[in-house]
Design an enzyme around this catalytic site. Structure first.
Site, PDB file in Angstrom:
ATOM      1  N   CYS A 170       0.813  -1.218   0.000  1.00 37.22           N
ATOM      2  CA  CYS A 170       0.000   0.000   0.000  1.00 37.22           C
ATOM      3  C   CYS A 170       0.851   1.274   0.000  1.00 37.22           C
ATOM      4  O   CYS A 170       1.502   1.575  -0.981  1.00 37.22           O
ATOM      5  CB  CYS A 170      -0.987  -0.015   1.162  1.00 37.22           C
ATOM      6  SG  CYS A 170      -2.384   1.109   0.871  1.00 37.22           S
ATOM      7  N   SER A 173      -7.444   0.372   0.602  1.00 39.31           N
ATOM      8  CA  SER A 173      -7.682   1.435   1.571  1.00 39.31           C
ATOM      9  C   SER A 173      -6.640   2.520   1.321  1.00 39.31           C
ATOM     10  O   SER A 173      -5.627   2.607   2.002  1.00 39.31           O
ATOM     11  CB  SER A 173      -7.569   0.889   3.003  1.00 39.31           C
ATOM     12  OG  SER A 173      -7.772   1.910   3.954  1.00 39.31           O
ATOM     13  N   LYS A 224     -11.543   8.457  -0.910  1.00 35.68           N
ATOM     14  CA  LYS A 224     -10.705   7.311  -0.581  1.00 35.68           C
ATOM     15  C   LYS A 224     -11.228   6.047  -1.252  1.00 35.68           C
ATOM     16  O   LYS A 224     -12.426   5.776  -1.258  1.00 35.68           O
ATOM     17  CB  LYS A 224     -10.678   7.119   0.937  1.00 35.68           C
ATOM     18  CG  LYS A 224      -9.723   6.050   1.424  1.00 35.68           C
ATOM     19  CD  LYS A 224      -9.753   5.985   2.952  1.00 35.68           C
ATOM     20  CE  LYS A 224      -8.738   5.013   3.495  1.00 35.68           C
ATOM     21  NZ  LYS A 224      -8.778   4.965   4.985  1.00 35.68           N
ATOM     22  N   HIS A 266      -4.250  -4.403   0.541  1.00 36.25           N
ATOM     23  CA  HIS A 266      -3.982  -5.020   1.840  1.00 36.25           C
ATOM     24  C   HIS A 266      -4.490  -6.459   1.872  1.00 36.25           C
ATOM     25  O   HIS A 266      -5.486  -6.756   2.548  1.00 36.25           O
ATOM     26  CB  HIS A 266      -4.648  -4.215   2.957  1.00 36.25           C
ATOM     27  CG  HIS A 266      -3.997  -2.903   3.240  1.00 36.25           C
ATOM     28  ND1 HIS A 266      -2.832  -2.796   3.972  1.00 36.25           N
ATOM     29  CD2 HIS A 266      -4.345  -1.637   2.878  1.00 36.25           C
ATOM     30  CE1 HIS A 266      -2.492  -1.511   4.070  1.00 36.25           C
ATOM     31  NE2 HIS A 266      -3.381  -0.794   3.416  1.00 36.25           N
ATOM     32  N   GLU A 308      -3.470  -8.755   3.502  1.00 37.54           N
ATOM     33  CA  GLU A 308      -3.320  -9.301   4.857  1.00 37.54           C
ATOM     34  C   GLU A 308      -4.470  -8.937   5.778  1.00 37.54           C
ATOM     35  O   GLU A 308      -4.602  -9.499   6.878  1.00 37.54           O
ATOM     36  CB  GLU A 308      -2.008  -8.801   5.481  1.00 37.54           C
ATOM     37  CG  GLU A 308      -2.013  -7.379   5.997  1.00 37.54           C
ATOM     38  CD  GLU A 308      -1.860  -6.302   4.926  1.00 37.54           C
ATOM     39  OE1 GLU A 308      -1.837  -5.111   5.280  1.00 37.54           O
ATOM     40  OE2 GLU A 308      -1.761  -6.647   3.720  1.00 37.54           O
ATOM     41  N   ARG A 345     -13.014   4.686  12.552  1.00 37.69           N
ATOM     42  CA  ARG A 345     -11.972   5.646  12.928  1.00 37.69           C
ATOM     43  C   ARG A 345     -12.119   6.940  12.146  1.00 37.69           C
ATOM     44  O   ARG A 345     -12.054   8.044  12.714  1.00 37.69           O
ATOM     45  CB  ARG A 345     -10.592   5.042  12.680  1.00 37.69           C
ATOM     46  CG  ARG A 345      -9.411   5.968  12.942  1.00 37.69           C
ATOM     47  CD  ARG A 345      -8.166   5.466  12.222  1.00 37.69           C
ATOM     48  NE  ARG A 345      -8.323   5.525  10.768  1.00 37.69           N
ATOM     49  CZ  ARG A 345      -7.532   4.889   9.898  1.00 37.69           C
ATOM     50  NH1 ARG A 345      -6.548   4.134  10.333  1.00 37.69           N
ATOM     51  NH2 ARG A 345      -7.738   5.008   8.591  1.00 37.69           N
TER      52      ARG A 345
END
Length: 305
Positions: A142, A192, A163, A235, A237, A249
């Site tokens: 990323c 992300s 985003k 991502h 993972e 968040r």
């Protein structure tokens, strides 16, 4: 892992023509085997969560992997206990005089900040430059992929106003290359990020091979010709709940984020997300560790050039 077969077996040539990974008895008899040494530079805020996610994928092969964690500096973390960092993390200066089979550099929530404004940018550049001569293969994730592409190739990221957050469908290219061996023609992967790299621009201005991309999200997976640098702009993972936690968040910080796409069942954020990218993530790490690291790294790392 390769299948070991007799040098004279008729099936050998057939299997090789189908790009099946075979190893002759003569080569196998010369192999020395030792644990792989893999370094992880963890730039994510929640370091325990990230290190667990990455180690879970690194462990899903028959290979023995010895992992060492490093941080970019000794600054205090708001999201990880100091005791954990002091006990389990080293500084770069402690490991830079060693050589490593593999290196994973994580993402970081810095997508809207110019690279030169990141407080550890100079240290990041130093580490990337060091990795080119002291690591068999480095996997950039990323933000780290964006930063490395900019530093190593001068490629400029396109920063979006909104985003890219969610699970995106990607197309696989160069199916016979070991890095994407076993990949479906299309696969889902979590994104992300605010940045993207256009496939055509990258192809015209670098020697990178693009192995996967998405029409509405740009490049996902690319690598240098020798696979010593592998770039993943997402991502693989991530756990099932990671994007959800990031969404909450961002809401708390007043950023007015859009709901992650293709993520919540029936687009209802009150329903538990399901991880539909897990098999792809495991396969990507397995292929990288096997074909880009294990099969090419020297037995004596002192011989690494």
């Amino acid at each position: 892992m390769p299948i070991r077969i007799s040098d004279d077996l008729p099936a050998a040539d057939i299997l090789r023509s189908e790009n099946i990974f075979t190893m002759s008895e003569s080569r196998a008899s010369l192999q020395n085997i030792r644990p792989l040494r893999v370094l992880i530079l963890n730039l994510m805020p929640k370091k325990i969560e990230t290190e667990t996610q990455i180690m879970r994928l690194l462990s899903n092969t028959p290979l023995q992997v010895n992992v060492e964690l490093i941080r970019v500096d000794a600054r205090a973390s708001r999201n990880t206990p100091k005791e954990h960092l002091d006990k389990f993390y080293s500084d770069f200066d402690r490991v830079k005089n060693q050589k490593w089979d593999g290196f994973v550099i994580t993402g970081a929530p810095l997508g809207q900040l110019p690279f030169e404004d990141v407080y550890y940018w100079e240290k990041f550049v130093e580490i990337v430059e060091w990795s080119r001569h002291n690591v068999t293969s480095t996997l950039f994730l990323c933000w780290a992929a964006q930063a490395a592409l900019t530093y190593l190739y001068g490629l400029k990221k396109e920063t979006r106003g909104d985003k890219l957050s969610g699970i995106y469908l990607h197309r696989t290219h160069h199916h016979h290359h070991p890095l994407v061996r076993g990949f479906d023609d299309e696969f889902w992967a979590p994104l992300s990020r605010f940045a993207e790299f256009n496939s055509e621009v990258v192809s015209e201005n670098s020697d990178l091979t693009i192995f996967a991309d998405a029409p509405n999200a740009g490049i996902y997976l690319a690598a240098s010709p020798d696979c010593r640098q592998v770039y993943v702009t997402g991502h693989p993972e991530y756990d099932a709940s990671t994007l959800h936690n990031e969404y909450l968040r961002d809401l708390e910080e007043g950023l007015e984020p859009k709901q992650p796409v293709n993520y919540y069942p029936d687009n209802d954020q009150n329903k538990t997300p399901r991880a539909i990218w897990r098999s792809h993530g495991n396969l990507l790490y397995s292929n990288w560790l096997n074909y880009c690291v294990y099969q090419v790294t020297p037995y004596d790392l002192a011989d690494l050039i």
